[in-house]
Design a protein around this motif. Structure first.
Motif, PDB file in Angstrom:
ATOM      1  N   LEU A  21       0.831  -1.202   0.000  1.00 48.74           N
ATOM      2  CA  LEU A  21       0.000   0.000   0.000  1.00 48.74           C
ATOM      3  C   LEU A  21       0.867   1.253   0.000  1.00 48.74           C
ATOM      4  O   LEU A  21       1.762   1.388   0.834  1.00 48.74           O
ATOM      5  N   PHE A  22       0.601   2.132  -0.938  1.00 49.09           N
ATOM      6  CA  PHE A  22       1.231   3.447  -0.932  1.00 49.09           C
ATOM      7  C   PHE A  22       0.153   4.437  -0.538  1.00 49.09           C
ATOM      8  O   PHE A  22      -0.872   4.540  -1.207  1.00 49.09           O
ATOM      9  N   SER A  23       0.381   5.136   0.563  1.00 49.63           N
ATOM     10  CA  SER A  23      -0.651   6.013   1.071  1.00 49.63           C
ATOM     11  C   SER A  23      -0.125   7.436   1.230  1.00 49.63           C
ATOM     12  O   SER A  23       0.954   7.640   1.788  1.00 49.63           O
ATOM     13  N   GLU A  24      -0.858   8.379   0.752  1.00 55.82           N
ATOM     14  CA  GLU A  24      -0.535   9.812   0.900  1.00 55.82           C
ATOM     15  C   GLU A  24       0.828  10.181   0.319  1.00 55.82           C
ATOM     16  O   GLU A  24       1.549  10.982   0.894  1.00 55.82           O
ATOM     17  N   VAL A  25       1.215   9.550  -0.774  1.00 54.74           N
ATOM     18  CA  VAL A  25       2.501   9.896  -1.393  1.00 54.74           C
ATOM     19  C   VAL A  25       2.211  10.614  -2.706  1.00 54.74           C
ATOM     20  O   VAL A  25       1.659  10.019  -3.633  1.00 54.74           O
ATOM     21  N   ASN A  26       2.572  11.873  -2.766  1.00 52.73           N
ATOM     22  CA  ASN A  26       2.345  12.619  -4.006  1.00 52.73           C
ATOM     23  C   ASN A  26       3.568  12.540  -4.913  1.00 52.73           C
ATOM     24  O   ASN A  26       4.675  12.278  -4.458  1.00 52.73           O
ATOM     25  N   ASN A  27       3.352  12.770  -6.204  1.00 55.61           N
ATOM     26  CA  ASN A  27       4.441  12.760  -7.187  1.00 55.61           C
ATOM     27  C   ASN A  27       5.231  11.455  -7.194  1.00 55.61           C
ATOM     28  O   ASN A  27       6.443  11.456  -7.330  1.00 55.61           O
ATOM     29  N   LEU A  44      -1.641  -4.310  -5.028  1.00 57.42           N
ATOM     30  CA  LEU A  44      -1.006  -3.003  -4.967  1.00 57.42           C
ATOM     31  C   LEU A  44      -2.098  -1.957  -4.866  1.00 57.42           C
ATOM     32  O   LEU A  44      -2.969  -1.889  -5.720  1.00 57.42           O
ATOM     33  N   ARG A  45      -2.073  -1.192  -3.768  1.00 59.64           N
ATOM     34  CA  ARG A  45      -3.095  -0.159  -3.633  1.00 59.64           C
ATOM     35  C   ARG A  45      -2.443   1.210  -3.479  1.00 59.64           C
ATOM     36  O   ARG A  45      -1.452   1.365  -2.776  1.00 59.64           O
ATOM     37  N   PHE A  46      -3.034   2.191  -4.157  1.00 56.54           N
ATOM     38  CA  PHE A  46      -2.589   3.571  -4.023  1.00 56.54           C
ATOM     39  C   PHE A  46      -3.736   4.359  -3.430  1.00 56.54           C
ATOM     40  O   PHE A  46      -4.808   4.427  -4.015  1.00 56.54           O
TER      41      PHE A  46
END
Ligand SMILES: *[C@@H]1O[C@H](CO)[C@@H](O)[C@H](O)[C@H]1NC(C)=O
Ligand SMILES: *[C@@H]1O[C@H](CO)[C@@H](O)[C@H](O)[C@H]1NC(C)=O
Ligand SMILES: *[C@@H]1O[C@H](CO)[C@@H](O)[C@H](O)[C@H]1NC(C)=O
Ligand SMILES: *[C@@H]1O[C@H](CO)[C@@H](O)[C@H](O)[C@H]1NC(C)=O
Ligand SMILES: *[C@@H]1O[C@H](CO)[C@@H](O)[C@H](O)[C@H]1NC(C)=O
Ligand SMILES: *[C@@H]1O[C@H](CO)[C@@H](O)[C@H](O)[C@H]1NC(C)=O
Ligand SMILES: *[C@@H]1O[C@H](CO)[C@@H](O)[C@H](O)[C@H]1NC(C)=O
Ligand SMILES: *[C@@H]1O[C@H](CO)[C@@H](O)[C@H](O)[C@H]1NC(C)=O
Ligand SMILES: *[C@@H]1O[C@H](CO)[C@@H](O)[C@H](O)[C@H]1NC(C)=O
Ligand SMILES: *[C@@H]1O[C@H](CO)[C@@H](O)[C@H](O)[C@H]1NC(C)=O
Ligand SMILES: *[C@@H]1O[C@H](CO)[C@@H](O)[C@H](O)[C@H]1NC(C)=O
Ligand SMILES: *[C@@H]1O[C@H](CO)[C@@H](O)[C@H](O)[C@H]1NC(C)=O
Length: 420
Positions: free
Chosen positions: A116-122, A145-147
């Motif tokens: 999980l990728f959370s609150e990652v911009n760019n 894989l979750r964004f």
């Protein structure tokens, strides 16, 4: 305790030609330097998280490097932001990332997603063709894989193999580009959507090969401005808008979906819009164009009685319906594997009006794989127009008829415009 080698590499690139003295440094964070082993046996989750923390605290355009020719075993892992850098954050997946082989080996089996990728911009994730994410052994309820809340996301060049639930889930993200992915799962696996999009805006998915046991791409509630081009889908259940409107009383919407130049090979559906009975909201401004069909069971289908097969729709008491409107199916060619080339199984709204409005078809030529077989069109509670459509769709108004010729919209090739 493993002694961490907190070494890192700084790659500096100075361009002297253009841009006066423009130079930038890219700090790279190789997971091997943070204790990852990469033998496919050792749990490398902690090492990845340590490397991620270091990267997330870095300025500039840092890169997390997952090196080639190594296999990293990861438990369910959350890569959280926000990160310090205001520039791009790179993840170079050149090696292989694998999940534990059996659910028993999962440390936190209640997790909905594996990575999980959370609150990652760019965030820019590049698989560079050698990168593989193998969810083999993932419990059925998890996505690979979750964004979540990742704005300005780019994901490319990866191979995703065998995740028993969704492969990639994009949740509440804005400005997303997904490209050059190869997603593979057995066609008999259930609920293995290739790419699921919820509550996201400005999503561009292009040049992917997706073969799964469920939707190749599903564009779900709250999604706006989704552009899907150059996708090869099959096996699978097609490229779907929905399902939406599942819960009685829930108001769910999808709008501005543009699907172009896609091939469906041996799929259950091609272009599909699916809504639950008794729901409310809308799916509107949707176009499917330049579609190639190879032995597809339901090439074009609007299903307003979607109940996910075994689910019981019988206890739904509300007679409301999600409105499906302003839809174009343009330039479909190829073959049908079953009997219904076109299915409009629409409802009436609670006010008694048609729930599928302004459904337009042009340049459709669908023939049966078996020339002996009858081709049929199923129509219920739908209106709209048709032009050069074979098989013909009598429930829609022929565009060249006198009634239509008087209508100002009749000659307009694009009843609505898109802006991305
Ligand atoms: C990031 O921040 C630096 C310094 O605060 C600034 O010079 C740079 O323009 C910013 N970059 C972006 C992409 O916003
Ligand atoms: C990615 O692949 C390209 C082409 O094969 C190669 O030139 C480039 O160096 C690779 N990048 C990395 C980070 O390995
Ligand atoms: C979704 O994203 C928006 C904008 O980035 C943010 O304001 C909102 O809190 C997010 N919603 C959730 C449920 O995190
Ligand atoms: C995405 O939206 C659908 C409804 O369209 C819902 O059933 C599903 O649970 C949502 N997924 C997530 C992860 O929120
Ligand atoms: C259509 O998609 C295919 C891949 O499925 C690609 O090879 C082709 O170049 C695309 N055509 C256009 C006009 O973009
Ligand atoms: C369609 O799928 C079949 C079975 O996987 C494959 O043999 C065939 O080459 C595919 N056709 C095209 C045009 O890709
Ligand atoms: C039907 O009712 C049962 C029991 O109240 C409930 O669990 C189920 O979710 C309902 N089905 C739908 C589709 O609403
Ligand atoms: C539809 O396609 C078939 C097979 O390619 C072709 O023989 C037929 O002429 C086409 N029909 C029209 C109306 O274009
Ligand atoms: C479809 O129905 C709507 C609402 O009843 C009506 O305004 C519209 O003229 C109809 N369109 C056609 C092509 O029949
Ligand atoms: C109008 O469309 C119908 C059905 O597609 C077709 O049979 C007819 O020839 C067309 N008429 C004209 C004048 O083009
Ligand atoms: C659908 O398209 C029409 C015409 O371009 C536009 O006015 C309307 O705002 C769009 N609706 C949505 C929900 O995007
Ligand atoms: C959709 O994506 C394709 C390929 O990336 C691009 O060429 C096209 O302009 C996009 N369409 C819109 C409406 O942005």
């Amino acid at each position: 305790m493993r002694k961490l080698l907190a070494s890192f590499l700084i790659v500096c690139i100075f361009t002297t030609s253009s841009n006066f003295n423009a130079g930038y440094c890219q700090e790279t964070f190789n997971v091997l330097d943070y204790g990852a082993v990469g033998d496919g046996q050792t749990d490398d989750s902690e090492a990845f998280l340590t490397a991620w923390s270091a990267l997330c605290a870095a300025k500039g355009t840092p890169a997390l490097v997952i090196p080639m020719e190594k296999t990293f075993l990861l438990q369910p892992t959350k890569f959280s932001g926000p990160c310090i850098s205001n520039g791009s954050i790179y993840v170079e997946i050149l090696g292989k990332i694998v999940a534990p082989k059996t659910p028993q080996e999962w440390k936190e089996c209640e997790k909905e997603s594996w990575l999980l990728f959370s609150e990652v911009n760019n965030l820019i994730i590049n698989g560079n063709e050698t990168g593989v994410i193998n969810g083999n052994g993932l419990p059925w309820w998890t996505e690979a894989l979750r964004f979540f809340n990742c704005n300005d996301l780019q994901l490319s060049g990866l191979t995703h193999v065998d995740s028993p639930k969704g492969h990639i889930s994009i949740l509440n993200c804005t400005n997303v580009i997904v490209s050059n992915l190869h997603i593979i799962a057995p066609d008999d696996s259930e609920n293995t959507d290739g790419i699921d999009i919820n509550m996201s805006r400005h999503v561009n998915i292009h040049d992917c090969i997706i073969g799964t046991g469920d939707d190749c791409i599903a564009i779900k509630r709250g999604s706006v401005l989704v552009n899907v081009t150059n996708i090869a889908c099959g096996p699978g259940h097609g490229i779907s808008v929905g399902s939406i409107g599942k819960l009685e009383g829930a108001y769910e919407t999808v709008a501005e979906v543009f699907v172009r130049n896609c091939t469906f090979n041996g799929t259950m559906n091609g272009a599909r819009i699916k809504t639950w009975p008794g729901g409310s909201g809308y799916a509107k401004n949707i176009s499917y164009e330049k579609i190639t069909l190879i032995g597809v069971q339901n090439p074009i289908i609007i299903d307003q009685n979607y109940c996910n097969g075994e689910h019981d729709c019988g206890n739904i008491t509300s007679n409301s319906a999600v409105e499906v409107s302003n839809v174009i199916f343009n330039d479909f060619r190829g073959t049908l594997a079953d009997e219904h080339a076109i299915t409009f199984d629409c409802s009436k709204t609670e006010y008694g009006t048609l729930a599928c409005l302004n459904i337009n078809m042009e340049q459709i030529n669908i023939t049966s794989i078996d020339p002996e077989k009858e081709i049929s069109v199923l129509c219920k509670n739908v209106n709209g127009t048709t032009e050069d459509t074979s098989p013909s769709v009598h429930c829609l108004q022929a565009r060249n008829s006198t009634i239509d010729a008087d209508s100002p919209d009749a000659d307009s090739p694009d009843p609505y415009a898109y802006s991305f």
